[in-house]
Motif scaffolding. Structure first.
Motif, PDB file in Angstrom:
ATOM      1  N   LEU A 204       0.796  -1.227   0.000  1.00  0.00           N
ATOM      2  CA  LEU A 204       0.000   0.000   0.000  1.00  0.00           C
ATOM      3  C   LEU A 204       0.827   1.276   0.000  1.00  0.00           C
ATOM      4  O   LEU A 204       0.308   2.351  -0.254  1.00  0.00           O
TER       5      LEU A 204
ATOM      6  N   GLY B  23     -10.722   4.453   6.137  1.00  0.00           N
ATOM      7  CA  GLY B  23     -10.312   3.697   4.963  1.00  0.00           C
ATOM      8  C   GLY B  23     -11.355   2.696   4.513  1.00  0.00           C
ATOM      9  O   GLY B  23     -11.552   2.482   3.312  1.00  0.00           O
TER      10      GLY B  23
ATOM     11  N   ASN C 184     -14.125   4.473   2.869  1.00  0.00           N
ATOM     12  CA  ASN C 184     -13.611   5.093   1.648  1.00  0.00           C
ATOM     13  C   ASN C 184     -14.296   6.423   1.362  1.00  0.00           C
ATOM     14  O   ASN C 184     -14.731   6.702   0.254  1.00  0.00           O
TER      15      ASN C 184
ATOM     16  N   ARG D  35       1.324  -6.591  -4.863  1.00  0.00           N
ATOM     17  CA  ARG D  35       0.441  -5.464  -5.177  1.00  0.00           C
ATOM     18  C   ARG D  35       0.061  -5.447  -6.651  1.00  0.00           C
ATOM     19  O   ARG D  35      -1.070  -5.098  -7.016  1.00  0.00           O
TER      20      ARG D  35
ATOM     21  N   GLN E 146      -6.400  -3.945  -5.878  1.00  0.00           N
ATOM     22  CA  GLN E 146      -5.926  -3.009  -4.859  1.00  0.00           C
ATOM     23  C   GLN E 146      -7.033  -2.611  -3.885  1.00  0.00           C
ATOM     24  O   GLN E 146      -6.806  -2.515  -2.680  1.00  0.00           O
ATOM     25  N   GLU E 147      -8.237  -2.404  -4.384  1.00  0.00           N
ATOM     26  CA  GLU E 147      -9.321  -1.944  -3.533  1.00  0.00           C
ATOM     27  C   GLU E 147      -9.718  -3.011  -2.508  1.00  0.00           C
ATOM     28  O   GLU E 147      -9.930  -2.710  -1.329  1.00  0.00           O
TER      29      GLU E 147
ATOM     30  N   LYS F 211      -6.966  -3.300   0.091  1.00  0.00           N
ATOM     31  CA  LYS F 211      -7.014  -2.164   1.009  1.00  0.00           C
ATOM     32  C   LYS F 211      -8.125  -2.356   2.034  1.00  0.00           C
ATOM     33  O   LYS F 211      -7.945  -2.068   3.226  1.00  0.00           O
TER      34      LYS F 211
END
Length: 242
Positions: A23, A114, A117, A217, A222-223, A226
Motif C-alpha cells: 500500500l 479507509g 472510503n 500489489r 488493490q481496492e 485495502k
C-alpha cells in the motif's frame, strides 16, 4: 533458536513491511499495534523506528516528485517538528495504558475512514491554512503513539494531487518523524549501541517484506486488498482498546 517474543517481533516486522510494500504506508502503525500485545509501547517504538525509516526511504526513491512535494507541503512538514516535541512529552509523561488507548483510537478512526472510503475534496485555496495545522497534529499523534498516518493521510487523500505526489509527501513526513523520534530516543538513552545493533537486525526482514509486498500489489485487486487491511486495523484497534 529464537525465543517466542523474538519470533513474534520478527513476524510483526515482516507482516507490516509486506503491508507497507503493498500500500505504500502503514508499517509503523500496524507493527506497533501488533507489538504492544507483548511489550510496552515505548520499547515497541524503539524496535520499529530504524526499520520504519528504511522502509520509508525505499518507497521515497520509487515515488519521485520530491520537488513538488516540498514546494507544496514544506510548511506542513516543518510544523511536524514542534508537534513531535509536544507528542514526545505526552509519551514520557503518560503510562503505557494511556498511550496504548490513544494508539487504539487512532487505529479505529483511520481504519473506519479507509473502510468507508469517504471521498471529499478540500479546495486548493485552503491548503496554505491547513498545512501547518495538519503538520502540528500529525507530529503530536506520532510523538505520543508512534503512529505516523493520522491526520496527514486523510488530509492528503482529500486533495487533488497525483498518487505519486501523495506517496512521496506521506513518506517524507514519515521519514522526518522517524528521524526526530530516533534523535529523541537517543537523548533518552533508549538507544544504546547494543540496542541499535539489535534493532538493526529488523532491517533485512523489512526490506524483504517491502519487496514482496510490491510484487503482490501488482497481482491483487488493490481496492479489495485495502479493505482487508483496513478491517485488520479496525480489529487491532478494537483489541487494544478493550
Amino acid at each position: 533458536m529464537l525465543e517466542p517474543t523474538s519470533l513474534f517481533i520478527l513476524f510483526a516486522l515482516i507482516f507490516s513491511a509486506f503491508i507497507k510494500g503493498s500500500l505504500g504506508l502503514g508499517f509503523s502503525t500496524i507493527c506497533l499495534a501488533i507489538l504492544v500485545n507483548v511489550i510496552d509501547l515505548k520499547t515497541a517504538i524503539s524496535i520499529v523506528i530504524l526499520p520504519s525509516l528504511i522502509s520509508n526511504i525505499m518507497v521515497m526513491f520509487e515515488a519521485g516528485n520530491v520537488r513538488i512535494s516540498l514546494h507544496t507541503f514544506w510548511l506542513m512538514l516543518l510544523m511536524t517538528i514542534p508537534g513531535m516535541l509536544i507528542g514526545l512529552q505526552l509519551l514520557r509523561q503518560s503510562d503505557n495504558s494511556q498511550s496504548v488507548t490513544i494508539l487504539a483510537l487512532v487505529l479505529l478512526i483511520y481504519g473506519c475512514w479507509g473502510w468507508l472510503n469517504r471521498q471529499f475534496q478540500i479546495p486548493k485555496r485552503f491548503i496554505p491554512q491547513l498545512n501547518p495545522i495538519v503538520g502540528l497534529l500529525t507530529g503530536m499523534v506520532n510523538g505520543a503513539t508512534g503512529s505516523q498516518i493520522f491526520p496527514v493521510m486523510p488530509y492528503l487523500l482529500s486533495l487533488n494531487i497525483s498518487k505519486d505526489v501523495l506517496v512521496q509527501t506521506i513518506n517524507i513526513s514519515f521519514t522526518l518523524c522517524s528521524l526526530i523520534m530516533l534523535v529523541s530516543l537517543n537523548q533518552l538513552n533508549a538507544l544504546n549501541t547494543a540496542s541499535i545493533v539489535t534493532y538493526s537486525l529488523g532491517i533485512l526482514p523489512v526490506m524483504i517484506g517491502v519487496h514482496l509486498g510490491g510484487k503482490i500489489r501488482k497481482r491483487l485487486d488493490q481496492e479489495r486488498f485495502k479493505k482487508a487491511v483496513m478491517l485488520l486495523i479496525i480489529l487491532l484497534g478494537t483489541l487494544l482498546l478493550f
